[in-house]
Structures are given as structure tokens and as C-alpha cells.
Design a protein around this motif. Structure first.
Motif, PDB file in Angstrom:
ATOM      1  N   LYS A 156       0.899  -1.192  -0.163  1.00 57.27           N
ATOM      2  CA  LYS A 156       0.059  -0.094  -0.009  1.00 57.27           C
ATOM      3  C   LYS A 156       0.802   1.127   0.222  1.00 57.27           C
ATOM      4  CE  LYS A 156      -2.104  -0.988   3.596  1.00 57.27           C
ATOM      5  NZ  LYS A 156      -3.082  -0.977   4.819  1.00 57.27           N
ATOM      6  N   LYS A 157       0.396   2.510  -0.024  1.00 53.30           N
ATOM      7  CA  LYS A 157       0.887   3.659   0.006  1.00 53.30           C
ATOM      8  C   LYS A 157       0.240   4.341   1.438  1.00 53.30           C
ATOM      9  CE  LYS A 157       1.957   3.547  -4.978  1.00 53.30           C
ATOM     10  NZ  LYS A 157       3.628   3.704  -4.776  1.00 53.30           N
ATOM     11  N   ILE A 158       1.086   5.100   1.767  1.00 54.46           N
ATOM     12  CA  ILE A 158       0.978   6.156   3.040  1.00 54.46           C
ATOM     13  C   ILE A 158       1.388   7.392   2.853  1.00 54.46           C
ATOM     14  CG2 ILE A 158       0.518   4.442   4.658  1.00 54.46           C
ATOM     15  CD1 ILE A 158       3.394   4.776   5.814  1.00 54.46           C
ATOM     16  N   GLU A 159       0.797   8.584   3.367  1.00 57.55           N
ATOM     17  CA  GLU A 159       1.387   9.974   3.490  1.00 57.55           C
ATOM     18  C   GLU A 159       1.813  10.241   4.490  1.00 57.55           C
ATOM     19  OE1 GLU A 159      -0.248  14.422   2.129  1.00 57.55           O
ATOM     20  OE2 GLU A 159      -1.168  12.732   1.514  1.00 57.55           O
ATOM     21  N   ILE A 160       3.332  10.530   4.722  1.00 54.14           N
ATOM     22  CA  ILE A 160       3.820  11.122   5.869  1.00 54.14           C
ATOM     23  C   ILE A 160       4.553  12.572   5.329  1.00 54.14           C
ATOM     24  CG2 ILE A 160       5.589  10.725   7.589  1.00 54.14           C
ATOM     25  CD1 ILE A 160       3.585   8.397   7.970  1.00 54.14           C
ATOM     26  N   ASN A 161       4.000  13.684   6.159  1.00 55.29           N
ATOM     27  CA  ASN A 161       4.470  14.801   6.043  1.00 55.29           C
ATOM     28  C   ASN A 161       4.549  15.377   4.431  1.00 55.29           C
ATOM     29  OD1 ASN A 161       4.989  15.885   8.266  1.00 55.29           O
ATOM     30  ND2 ASN A 161       7.129  15.457   8.446  1.00 55.29           N
ATOM     31  N   LYS A 162       3.267  15.002   3.840  1.00 57.10           N
ATOM     32  CA  LYS A 162       3.097  15.457   2.628  1.00 57.10           C
ATOM     33  C   LYS A 162       3.998  14.567   1.300  1.00 57.10           C
ATOM     34  CE  LYS A 162       1.394  19.902   3.462  1.00 57.10           C
ATOM     35  NZ  LYS A 162       1.690  21.586   3.436  1.00 57.10           N
ATOM     36  N   LYS A 163       4.590  13.502   1.765  1.00 58.00           N
ATOM     37  CA  LYS A 163       5.334  12.716   1.172  1.00 58.00           C
ATOM     38  C   LYS A 163       4.602  11.165   1.028  1.00 58.00           C
ATOM     39  CE  LYS A 163      10.175  11.496   0.110  1.00 58.00           C
ATOM     40  NZ  LYS A 163      11.644  11.851   0.505  1.00 58.00           N
ATOM     41  N   ILE A 164       4.564  10.571  -0.130  1.00 63.23           N
ATOM     42  CA  ILE A 164       4.085   9.414  -0.322  1.00 63.23           C
ATOM     43  C   ILE A 164       5.063   8.286  -0.186  1.00 63.23           C
ATOM     44  CG2 ILE A 164       2.722   7.711  -2.153  1.00 63.23           C
ATOM     45  CD1 ILE A 164       1.330  10.206  -1.070  1.00 63.23           C
ATOM     46  N   ILE A 165       4.778   7.319   0.512  1.00 65.72           N
ATOM     47  CA  ILE A 165       5.745   6.107   1.115  1.00 65.72           C
ATOM     48  C   ILE A 165       5.149   4.946   0.828  1.00 65.72           C
ATOM     49  CG2 ILE A 165       7.038   5.066   2.992  1.00 65.72           C
ATOM     50  CD1 ILE A 165       7.946   7.907   2.261  1.00 65.72           C
ATOM     51  N   ASP A 166       5.957   4.209   0.004  1.00 64.93           N
ATOM     52  CA  ASP A 166       5.576   2.770  -0.207  1.00 64.93           C
ATOM     53  C   ASP A 166       5.507   2.009   1.153  1.00 64.93           C
ATOM     54  OD1 ASP A 166       4.946   3.084  -2.977  1.00 64.93           O
ATOM     55  OD2 ASP A 166       7.118   2.863  -3.598  1.00 64.93           O
ATOM     56  N   VAL A 167       4.629   1.046   1.118  1.00 64.73           N
ATOM     57  CA  VAL A 167       4.649   0.094   2.301  1.00 64.73           C
ATOM     58  C   VAL A 167       4.537  -1.246   1.612  1.00 64.73           C
ATOM     59  CG1 VAL A 167       3.528  -0.904   4.299  1.00 64.73           C
ATOM     60  CG2 VAL A 167       3.400   1.629   3.674  1.00 64.73           C
ATOM     61  N   ILE A 168       5.528  -2.057   1.986  1.00 65.76           N
ATOM     62  CA  ILE A 168       5.764  -3.419   1.217  1.00 65.76           C
ATOM     63  C   ILE A 168       5.444  -4.439   2.148  1.00 65.76           C
ATOM     64  CG2 ILE A 168       7.043  -4.882  -0.246  1.00 65.76           C
ATOM     65  CD1 ILE A 168       8.418  -2.551  -1.160  1.00 65.76           C
ATOM     66  N   ILE A 169       4.306  -5.301   2.209  1.00 67.07           N
ATOM     67  CA  ILE A 169       3.935  -6.181   2.989  1.00 67.07           C
ATOM     68  C   ILE A 169       3.682  -7.510   2.282  1.00 67.07           C
ATOM     69  CG2 ILE A 169       2.278  -6.982   5.026  1.00 67.07           C
ATOM     70  CD1 ILE A 169       1.347  -4.053   5.190  1.00 67.07           C
ATOM     71  N   ARG A 170       4.740  -8.428   2.617  1.00 69.01           N
ATOM     72  CA  ARG A 170       4.414  -9.768   1.765  1.00 69.01           C
ATOM     73  C   ARG A 170       4.933 -10.755   2.669  1.00 69.01           C
ATOM     74  NH1 ARG A 170       6.237  -8.591  -3.876  1.00 69.01           N
ATOM     75  NH2 ARG A 170       5.516  -6.379  -4.241  1.00 69.01           N
ATOM     76  N   GLU A 171       4.521 -12.203   2.234  1.00 70.35           N
ATOM     77  CA  GLU A 171       4.981 -13.256   2.720  1.00 70.35           C
ATOM     78  C   GLU A 171       5.608 -13.802   1.537  1.00 70.35           C
ATOM     79  OE1 GLU A 171       3.425 -17.727   3.714  1.00 70.35           O
ATOM     80  OE2 GLU A 171       1.819 -16.347   3.225  1.00 70.35           O
ATOM     81  N   VAL A 172       6.909 -14.423   1.958  1.00 71.20           N
ATOM     82  CA  VAL A 172       7.776 -14.906   0.929  1.00 71.20           C
ATOM     83  C   VAL A 172       8.241 -16.400   1.127  1.00 71.20           C
ATOM     84  CG1 VAL A 172       8.661 -12.569   0.425  1.00 71.20           C
ATOM     85  CG2 VAL A 172       9.769 -13.774   2.002  1.00 71.20           C
ATOM     86  N   LYS A 173       8.785 -16.826   0.248  1.00 69.87           N
ATOM     87  CA  LYS A 173       9.387 -18.420   0.549  1.00 69.87           C
ATOM     88  C   LYS A 173      10.787 -18.305   0.548  1.00 69.87           C
ATOM     89  CE  LYS A 173       5.523 -20.998  -1.610  1.00 69.87           C
ATOM     90  NZ  LYS A 173       5.216 -21.627  -2.782  1.00 69.87           N
ATOM     91  N   ALA A 174      11.197 -18.200   1.735  1.00 70.47           N
ATOM     92  CA  ALA A 174      12.798 -18.208   2.252  1.00 70.47           C
ATOM     93  C   ALA A 174      13.231 -19.401   2.784  1.00 70.47           C
ATOM     94  CB  ALA A 174      13.222 -16.950   3.161  1.00 70.47           C
ATOM     95  N   SER A 175      14.340 -19.882   2.643  1.00 70.58           N
ATOM     96  CA  SER A 175      14.767 -21.171   3.210  1.00 70.58           C
ATOM     97  C   SER A 175      15.514 -21.002   4.803  1.00 70.58           C
ATOM     98  CB  SER A 175      15.882 -21.896   2.218  1.00 70.58           C
ATOM     99  OG  SER A 175      16.966 -21.137   2.128  1.00 70.58           O
TER     100      SER A 175
END
Length: 923
Positions: free
Chosen positions: A803-822
Motif C-alpha cells: 500500500k501507500k501512505i502519506e507522511i509529511n506530504k510525502k508518499i511512502i511505499d509500504v511493502i507487506i509480503r509473505e515470501v518463501k525463504a529457506s
């Protein structure tokens, strides 16, 4: 009038009492021997406690010393004209020999005839009811108007604990004022406002303590059968009077050190009171630290090591006031060892080691100041809300500490003042001095609640004292003190089987006449071949028996004086006081102990030969199966040094040197070059062990081999650090070492057979195989990462809640994932991959790895600057996983010891992120 220096005064005192048939004994170490009640030796009599109590027999009933002493209570007072932490105490002692008359007479003779002090300026104080002492002084020519009486606070000593020896004292004071200021003899002012203990023109020079009573727990005093004398004359204080200077810092004890400080700082003594105070602290603390290190103390956070650390760090802080920033105290060791080394050779022998220890501590404290400054900056930044400040882990800790404190404090006052709790955390956790905290706070227009700081400090001292009191609770010795039995004669050097007589039995802390069919008891006999634990060597075990009883002995101790106590673990039959009994030491066990003890002496000599004479024994344990040796040395030993030490010991074993045992007096042995060590106490006659002296020559009461060849072989099994400047070696000998060699040989044989290589090629083959495996693992990891990164851009079944959020008038990417790591490393690298593509992103990645689950959280610097904290997010996510989590503001981790459904866990991160956004907006 003769001019006295520190050395001539010391020698005059000792020679005077030598003429009075006193034995001159050397100063003991500042580290007390077998006295848990003392942190450091603080008086001349401290090393003679066992003589005063009657536990041990002194080498002479008359003894004189110049004892180095340390008073920890005076550390914060050093800087004025009078206080010292380390000082020399000249003393003469009588153990049941002469008493008041001789003590007073000789003291006056010394001061007037040898030191040429004016008898008209000598004033005496006595205990308020001590008519005997007053009469003695009158008979010696001191007029009544110059004799003053005082009570318990001024003229009574002891007991040191709840009970013990005690008695009145008499102090010899000297008048330093002008003759015209002396009131007339009958002037009432003399007893009210003018005189010793009443007026600043008087200085106490010599204290005579008459230990003539024993006080019980109820406060009742009983006359002692043997009355003792314990006296003390402060060398530095007496020297100031003899050299006619205002204070101890202007005597030749300190002037050479002060001149060196002047040279390095380019600030002259006497320029201002502020710089004089700093010079006094630097000079005094450098001297005291040198003596402590010379006696084997190393900087640490507890006990005497903490005292040393405080000295060095306090000295560094005052050095800053003299514009001395680097290696201040260590640069003074040379002049200190030169000035004091003739009487205290440990300062010369260990000079390089002392410099090394202080230099290392100075370096560490510089780092401590830097880390503490970052934490303090964070605390201050929280108040002034400087969003542009570059952050670090310590800075973030400061922000967090301040945030926690803000919740407890008045909001209006909080922004104007640092709390005492914050200052205490800086002081206690980060070693950051409160003086600097005050200065930095002022520079930022902030106050400091100093009263609150001292309350926190006092609370800590109370807790520490409770722990210390708990630690110092010794076993119940009262039962042994009141047994009224002679010392146990030890016959174990000559024999391991001996017939003796039972003289006491103790069961469940009660003295009993007999015992039958019990599982435990403590048995004391008149003579024993069993060695009682002391000097690092553990006690003997074995058997006792006669026609009526068979007893298993599992330990032998000497809890009081020279009484040997045998600990019985099994009693079959009946044993009574007065019974004849045969004692048989476990000979096989004793032989193993003897091998290890003699090997310990060889190890000590090898260490001092190879590493340097700064090596001092800090502790040892000699058991049947191994030996342990603790010693002073700053650096870990290299493999080359360990091999050289091991080879040197084995060389001494192969040469089959005779182990020479001799008995002499303590003074003669030490003068002859024998080494005496911390933790040991010595009787009037001492036993020495010589192995090709002077290579190995020690005072030792333990059991030893007749020849070094009996040790067999010696193998070092481990080398570790157990504290700052203290290393520990463990080793084995004899059959135990042979078993280890066979075991290692069998392991090597199995490996060569499995790999089908010759013995000489084994290591190369293992390295080759290991290198190939590492390279293959790296290739596998690289391929896995490529597959993982490739899958992130494709549709898959794993949860994704970007998703994206706004902090102090700046758009920030929020990356929330489940990944397959060993593995967790792969998961972190995936986070780094995302961060590389978007440096301002908030990254939350989860993965089930095996039977566990992990989440990695990463915050950008921009988010941190807006009060986002990865560690806080991790803690909240961990609650959803029934696990744990935490970390710093930039990178953190959560986890659980089970797999989780990340579609549910990560879906709830939106609320957690919203909380962080709200916190950011409020700030």
C-alpha cells in the motif's frame, strides 16, 4: 633539624622499632587475603586480624610495617588539600607482649628524639574513662592541660562486627598554630573550642589503640587474657608536618608527579584553585591506580575492579580541565614507579603492564564518552524536536528513554530539564559522568534534576549493599571459635595413614559427644594426614575407621585458624569424642592432586618467563582431574604462546627436576625472592617450594611431587578471559592427559580412515572439502535468491498487502509480503533487495521457515526521522504470532516457534502502521 623525605621517614620509623625488637614485615597486597568483609586493605592492622583474634601465631609478638592502604569512601573527596584514596600507614604492633606504657613511651621517644618534633606542641587525647593512659602520659612529661578526654566517637576502636576485640585509643596530635594564639592554661576555652578535635590548628599524627577487651553481641566487655597494641601513623600526613608544608600534595610524595602533570599540561601548580584541584585528582588517582594494578586488580564493573575503573575515569575527567585529552594517567606511571618503586618493587616489575592496563581503560572510556554523548543527544533532541538530526542506535535509545520519561513527568517542566532518571541511566548503563551531563544540559539551556539523580544513586547503593551483605555471609564460625581446642597437627607431608584421637564432633551445627549411623558430620582429630583445602588445593578425601565404626570422608576444610575439619558423608557404627581412630587418605586421588599442584608451579614460572613478570596469580584451583590458573594479562594468548608455554612446562617435567621443600620465616623467604600470592595467608614459619630456583620459587603449604618427572605430561585444554585483564588457563596432567592424547589420536585415525588420506594430509583434505562445500552453499543461496526475487514480481499464492501512505506530504511505499525463504539470512536479503529499489519504503516480510515463523521489518531514515520505529512494529506483530520480537528503530525482527498463517497476521499490519502514523503526526 634533619630534613625527612618519604623514604627516610619510612626507614626511620621501621628502624626505630627494629631496635625495640620488632620484626619488620613487608606491606601486604591491597587485595585482602581470605577476608570477605574487606574490599581492599584499609588499615595497618588489617593483614594481622588472625594474629589479633588468636587464630594464627605471629612470627614475632612485636611487628612493625609500612602498609599501603586504600579508603574507597574518599574517592569523591579527593581534590581538596587533605583526602587521599591510597596512603601509607606506619604501624607498630604487639600481640600479647607490651602494652600501654611501652606504646606511649616509644611513640613519644620516636616523635621527639628521632623526628625532632617540639614536645611543647604535642597534645594528647585519651578515652574518657582511661585513667591509666592519662597517668602514663603525665609520667612521660605531658602536662595535664595538654591531655584531653573524648568518648566513643573519637577515642574508642571496635569491634569490627557484631562482636570482637575492642578498646580505648590515645591519639598524639600536633599544634600547627601560632604560639600567641595558645589560650592560658586555665582558660575554659581550652576544653570547649580550642584543642585537638576542636580546632583546625591541630593535626592528628599517631593513633595508639589498646585492644584490651572482648565485646560480645550483648555489648558486654570482658578483659582479654592477652592485650594487644595496634598503632597507625599516616606517612603522608606526618611528612607534611616534617617538611613544613601546608598539605600532603606539597610533600615529596606528590611533587614529582605534579611536576610531570605541569609538564604535559603546561599549567603550573598554584595558578588557580580549579586547576590545582584537577592536578591533585590526576596525580592522586594515577598513583592509586598504579598501586591497585600492581597488586593484581583489573578494571571491571564490580568490586575492587570497579573502584579502579572509577579512579581512572574520574582522573580522565579532571584531566580534561587541564586540556589533557589522551593517555593522561598512563603517562604518569613512569614517574610513580621511579619514585615509589624502591620500597614497592611491584611498581617497577609491573610498570609496562600497569601502563598497558590504564591505557586500555583510557581508550575504552573515550569510546564510552562518545556512546553516552549520542544517547544524551537523543534525550535532548526529543525535547527540541530537531527532525533533521542524523540518527544512530545510541541516539535512538536516547529518544526512547526520553519518550518514556515524558510519560511520567510534568509536560511543562520536562521540556526545560533532564530528569534524574535520565542522568542515572547515562551514568549507570553507559558510564557517562553526571558532571558532563550537567555541562551539556547547560549548553542546551536545560536544567538537570540533580536531587532525583542522587536518589536513584542511593537506591542503587542500597540494593548493592544488600547483595554484598548477602554475599559476605560466611559460614557459621562461632561454633569453631568457642570449641577451645588446639590447632590440628598436619602430618600429611610424611604419611597418608595415621592413628589419631577424636577431639570434637559436630552434627547439624551442634557439638555432640558421639554420633551413630549418620549420613553427615564434621569430625576434628588431634593429628591428621588429610590436607585441608587452602591455597587453591582442594581438601583430601578418604576413610576413618576403628573396631566400632567405618567412616567415609569426602572433604577436609580449615574454616577457622589451623583447625582441620573432616566432612563425613557416611558413618557406619558409633563414633565418640576421645576414640582412637585410624585415618587413611585416598592415595590415588592425592597423587593426582600432587601432580596438578606441582604443574601449577611450573605453569606460573613459564607464564612469567614467556609473557613477563607482570603475570600475577589471581586465583587457582587444584583438583584431581585438572588444574585451573587465573592470572593478570591483558590480551588473549596466541596459539604460538600457548604452545611455547606448554612446551616449557613439559621440558621442566622431562628434565625431572627435584622439588625442594624448605621451611623458613616469611620475611627471609620473601627477601630471598620467593613469590607469595593473593588469597593465601602465611604463618610465622612458611614452607617454600623450589624448582630450579629462582625460576620457580614460591611460598606454598600444598602437597607436591618429589620430582617433576612424576607429573608425566602437561596439556593446556583451554584459555579464556574471565574479566578485564584476567586470563584463565585450564590444564591436565598424568593419566588424564594420556587419556586425552589417546582419545584425540583415535578421532584422527577415524577421520583419516574415512577420508582415505595419510595423517599429514588430513588437515589439507578437510580444508579442501570445507572450501568446496562453502562455494556450493553460496551458489545454492545465489540461485535461491534469484528465484525468490523473480517470484516477487509474479502473481503467486502468498499474501501481499502492499500500500501507500502519506507522511509529511510525502508518499511512502509500504511493502507487506509473505515470501518463501529457506533461512532467516535469505529473508533479510530479500528486505535489502526491496530497500535497494525504494530507499524510503517501509518493508514488512514474513516467512515460515521449517517449524518456525519469522518477520523482518525495515524502516527508512525518513520514517525514523518521523518517529517510526521498526522495533515497536516488531513487538506488536509478535503479539499476533504468539511469539517475541524487537530491534532498533531501523531494523527489527519478530518470530514464533511455530508456523503461522501470514494472510491473517500480515493483514493486521494496517492497524499497527496507523498507530505509527498517529505517533508521527503528534510529534
Amino acid at each position: 633539624m634533619k630534613f625527612y623525605t618519604k623514604d627516610t621517614l619510612r626507614q626511620t620509623f621501621l628502624d626505630f622499632f627494629k631496635e625495640k625488637k620488632h620484626s619488620i614485615l613487608p606491606s601486604s597486597s591491597l587485595i585482602p587475603a581470605n577476608d570477605p568483609t574487606l574490599l581492599l586493605i584499609n588499615s595497618g592492622m588489617a593483614q594481622f586480624k588472625s594474629y589479633f583474634s588468636g587464630e594464627k601465631i605471629p612470627p614475632n609478638r612485636r611487628i612493625t610495617t609500612s602498609q599501603k592502604c586504600f579508603r574507597t569512601t574518599d574517592i569523591e573527596e579527593v581534590g581538596d588539600n587533605t583526602h587521599l584514596t591510597m596512603f601509607e600507614m606506619l604501624g607498630n604492633f604487639s600481640f600479647g607482649d607490651y602494652f600501654k606504657k611501652e606504646a606511649c613511651s616509644w611513640a613519644l621517644e620516636l616523635m621527639t628524639e628521632k623526628l625532632n618534633l617540639d614536645i611543647e606542641k604535642i597534645y594528647i587525647t585519651v578515652y574518657k574513662t582511661d585513667d591509666e593512659a592519662e597517668k602514663i602520659w603525665l609520667d612521660l612529661g605531658i602536662p595535664k592541660e595538654r591531655i584531653y578526654r573524648f568518648g566513643d566517637e573519637d577515642n574508642w576502636w571496635g569491634p569490627a562486627g557484631d562482636e570482637g576485640v575492642c578498646g580505648p585509643s590515645s591519639e598524639i596530635n600536633y599544634y600547627l598554630g601560632l604560639d600567641e594564639n595558645i589560650p592560658p592554661k586555665n582558660d575554659p576555652k581550652r576544653k570547649e573550642k580550642w584543642g585537638p578535635n576542636l580546632h583546625d590548628d591541630f593535626i592528628e599524627l599517631y593513633n595508639l589503640v589498646f585492644t584490651q577487651y572482648y565485646r560480645d553481641k550483648n555489648g558486654n566487655d570482658t578483659i582479654l587474657p592477652n592485650k594487644n597494641i595496634d598503632t597507625g601513623m599516616g606517612l603522608e600526613r606526618m611528612l607534611a608536618v616534617l617538611q613544613n608544608v601546608d598539605n600532603v600534595y606539597e610533600t615529596d610524595v606528590f611533587i614529582p608527579i605534579i611536576k610531570t602533570v605541569e609538564k604535559y599540561s603546561d599549567i603550573m601548580w598554584g595558578r588557580s584553585e580549579e586547576t590545582d584541584e584537577a592536578i591533585r585528582v590526576v596525580a592522586e588517582h594515577a598513583r592509586s591506580a598504579s598501586f591497585l594494578i600492581g597488586d593484581g586488580v583489573s578494571p571491571s564493573n564490580t568490586g575492587r575492579g570497579y573502584v579502579l575503573r572509577r579512579l581512572i575515569r574520574r582522573g580522565m575527567l579532571f584531566a580534561k580541565k587541564l586540556n589533557l585529552l589522551d593517555s593522561t594517567l598512563s603517562s604518569l606511571v613512569d614517574v610513580i614507579s621511579r619514585e615509589m618503586g624502591e620500597y614497592y618493587p611491584e611498581l617497577v616489575d609491573n610498570k609496562n603492564f600497569i601502563i598497558e592496563v590504564i591505557s586500555k581503560e583510557e581508550e575504552n572510556f573515550s569510546k564510552t564518552l562518545s556512546n553516552g554523548q549520542s544517547v544524551l543527544d537523543g534525550m535532548i533532541n526529543f525535547r527540541i524536536k530537531n527532525k533533521n538530526r542524523e540518527s544512530s542506535d545510541n541516539f535512538s535509545k536516547g529518544l526512547k528513554i526520553a519518550a518514556n520519561e515524558s510519560k511520567k513527568s510534568n509536560a511543562k517542566n520536562f521540556d526545560k530539564s533532564l530528569t534524574g532518571r535520565e542522568a542515572f541511566i547515562l551514568y549507570d548503563t553507559y558510564g557517562y559522568p553526571v558532571e558532563i551531563t550537567i555541562e551539556v544540559a547547560k549548553q542546551n539551556n536545560l536544567d538537570l534534576d540533580i536531587d532525583s539523580f542522587y536518589k536513584e544513586l542511593e537506591n542503587q547503593k542500597k540494593v548493592s549493599k544488600e547483595k554484598s551483605d548477602q554475599f559476605n555471609k560466611s559460614q557459621n564460625l562461632e561454633i569453631f571459635k568457642h570449641l577451645d581446642i588446639p590447632s590440628t597437627k598436619f602430618v600429611g607431608y610424611e604419611k597418608t595413614n595415621h592413628n589419631s584421637k577424636v577431639i570434637s564432633i559436630i552434627h547439624n551445627d551442634e557439638i555432640v559427644e558421639s554420633i551413630e549411623e549418620e549420613s553427615n558430620a564434621r569430625i576434628i582429630v588431634s593429628e591428621t594426614p588429610f590436607y585441608a583445602e587452602r591455597g587453591g588445593q582442594i581438601g583430601d578425601s578418604g576413610y576413618m575407621h576403628n573396631d566400632q565404626v567405618d567412616i567415609v570422608i569426602n572433604d577436609t576444610q580449615s574454616p577457622y585458624g589451623n583447625i582441620s575439619v573432616h566432612f563425613a558423608s557416611s558413618i557406619k557404627g558409633k563414633l565418640s569424642v576421645g576414640d582412637k581412630i585410624n585415618l587413611q587418605v585416598d592415595v590415588i586421588r592425592r597423587e593426582k592432586i600432587k601432580r596438578n599442584h606441582t604443574a601449577t608451579h611450573l605453569l606460573q614460572a613459564a607464564l612469567r618467563e614467556i609473557l613477563g613478570t607482570h603475570v600475577k596469580q589471581s586465583g587457582s584451583v587444584v583438583e584431581p582431574e585438572k588444574l585451573r590458573f587465573d592470572f593478570t594479562h591483558l590480551k588473549p594468548l596466541t596459539n604460538e604462546e600457548l604452545v611455547e608455554i606448554q612446551n616449557r612446562v613439559n621440558e621442566a617435567i622431562r628434565d625431572n627436576h627435584k622439588v625442594n621443600v624448605d621451611t623458613t620465616t616469611y620475611t627471609e623467604a620473601v627477601d630471598d625472592g620467593a613469590l607469595a600470592f593473593f588469597g593465601d595467608t602465611y604463618d610465622s614459619d612458611v614452607r617454600t617450594i623450589k624448582i630450579t630456583p629462582p625460576w620457580s620459587y614460591e611460598l606454598c603449604g600444598g602437597t607436591h611431587m618429589d620430582y617433576t618427572g612424576g607429573i608425566g605430561s602437561f596439556i593446556i585444554t583451554s584459555e579464556t578471559g574471565i574479566g578485564s585483564g584476567i586470563r584463565r588457563l585450564e590444564a591436565i596432567t598424568g593419566i588424564t592427559s594420556e587419556k586425552l592424547i589417546i582419545e584425540k589420536f583415535n578421532v584422527m585415525k577415524k577421520a583419516t580412515n574415512f577420508l582415505k588420506v595419510a595423517d599429514n594430509d588430513l588437515v589439507d583434505r578437510i580444508i579442501s572439502i570445507s572450501t568446496k562445500l562453502v562455494n556450493k552453499d553460496k551458489k545454492i543461496l545465489d540461485l535461491e535468491q534469484q528465484l525468490l526475487f523473480g517470484s516477487l514480481s509474479n502473481e503467486n499464492d502468498n499474501y501481499s498487502g502492499d500500500k501507500k501512505i502519506e507522511i509529511n506530504k510525502k508518499i511512502i511505499d509500504v511493502i507487506i509480503r509473505e515470501v518463501k525463504a529457506s533461512n532467516i539470512q535469505s529473508l533479510r536479503q530479500t528486505g535489502d533487495h526491496f530497500r535497494g529499489e525504494n530507499e524510503n519504503a517501509l518493508i514488512i516480510l514474513g516467512s515460515n521457515i521449517g517449524d518456525q515463523s519469522y518477520v523482518v521489518i525495515m524502516c527508512s531514515n525518513f520514517l525514523i526521522g518521523n518517529n517510526f520505529h521498526a522495533g515497536e512494529i516488531a513487538k506488536q506483530i509478535s503479539l499476533l504470532m504468539d511469539g517475541g520480537g524487537g530491534g532498533n528503530n531501523k531494523v527489527a525482527q519478530a518470530g514464533a516457534k511455530k508456523p503461522v498463517d501470514f494472510s491473517k497476521v500480515l493483514n493486521q499490519c494496517t492497524k499497527i502502521i496507523s498507530n505509527q502514523i498517529n505517533k508521527s503526526e503528534k510529534s
